[in-house]
Design an enzyme around this catalytic site. Structure first.
Site, mmCIF file in Angstrom:
data_model
loop_
_atom_site.group_PDB
_atom_site.id
_atom_site.type_symbol
_atom_site.label_atom_id
_atom_site.label_comp_id
_atom_site.label_asym_id
_atom_site.label_seq_id
_atom_site.Cartn_x
_atom_site.Cartn_y
_atom_site.Cartn_z
ATOM 1 C CB SER A 11 -0.762 0.040 1.175
ATOM 2 O OG SER A 11 -1.440 1.267 1.390
ATOM 3 C CE1 TYR A 16 -3.921 -2.292 5.293
ATOM 4 C CE2 TYR A 16 -2.994 0.077 4.787
ATOM 5 C CZ TYR A 16 -3.547 -1.324 4.307
ATOM 6 O OH TYR A 16 -4.057 -1.454 3.045
#
Length: 252
Positions: A144, A157
């Protein structure tokens, strides 16, 4: 174009029954691959399997618990048993947690790291052992933009995705000699069913779009195109890289 053909290849897509996973699985099938879907929801798995078969490709699904390392080995061995080979692994399964860093508890941290990093690694390991014997393999890890830059409210995350990016590099270095390429894809905000509620908040949506140079959200098929590229011979001289599909997010 033959360079992008995945004819006679077998791919496994974890988290492949919805959102980005579904789009990537269908993209691989459209390029010619037979595809195995891994997801906990059997009905959703079967729906994607039917779509893949509708494209004229072989397909199967497994509801494997990827937090169990012994189950991961069974999964990969079963793929080889049913399809005769394992050429492509797309590690898409993952989870996020939203909240201020001062409020993150141990359970939430472990949940994110267990699925996004630990399970991903052991999927790579199980597939890598098979691919080493074949002398060929393509592993694609979903990272990501949040693994490359910090962001507010998603500390676990961001840590997990940063780990994915560097793990991708390390595995690429170790396994290049075996004919295994390990690369990653780092999307920015892609509109899917999973985040549609969040993005329905106009203030949130405007903030994200405003920070994206292309002034729009990404679409699942735009990530699917990157997966087909990395899974095909078009990327035969690439390994250890993370390709960011981010509308210019990281160019700022």
């Amino acid at each position: 174009m033959k360079l992008f053909s995945l004819e006679n290849r077998v791919a496994v897509v974890t988290g492949g029954n919805r959102g980005l996973g579904r789009s990537m699985a269908l993209g691989l099938a459209e390029a010619g691959a037979d595809v195995v879907i891994v997801g906990r929801d059997i009905e959703k798995n079967n729906a994607v399997v039917a779509e893949i078969q509708g494209l004229g490709r072989r397909a199967a699904s497994f509801s494997t618990d990827l937090r169990n390392t012994s189950d991961i080995k069974i999964l990969m061995d079963e793929v080889v048993s049913q399809f005769g080979q394992l050429d492509i692994l797309v590690n898409n399964a993952g989870v996020s947690h939203t909240g201020a860093a001062l409020d993150v508890d141990e359970e939430s941290w472990d949940k994110v790291m267990d699925l996004n990093v630990k399970s991903l690694f052991f999927c790579c390991q199980a597939a890598g052992r098979i691919m080493k014997e074949q002398g060929y393999g393509k592993i694609i890890n979903l990272a990501s933009v949040a693994g490359a830059v910090g962001d507010l409210g998603i500390s676990a995350y961001t840590a997990s995705k940063a780990a994915v990016i560097n793990l991708t590099r390390s595995l690429a270095l170790e396994w290049a000699r075996y004919g295994i390429q390990v690369n990653g894809i780092g999307p920015a905000y892609i509109e899917t069913d999973l985040n549609r509620n969040e993005l329905s908040n106009q203030k949130v949506r405007d903030k994200i779009v405003g920070k994206t140079p292309m002034r729009r959200l990404g679409e699942p098929q735009e990530v699917a195109g990157a997966v087909v590229f990395l899974a095909s011979e078009a990327s035969s001289y690439m390994t250890g890289q993370t390709v960011f599909v981010d509308g210019g997010w990281l160019a700022q």
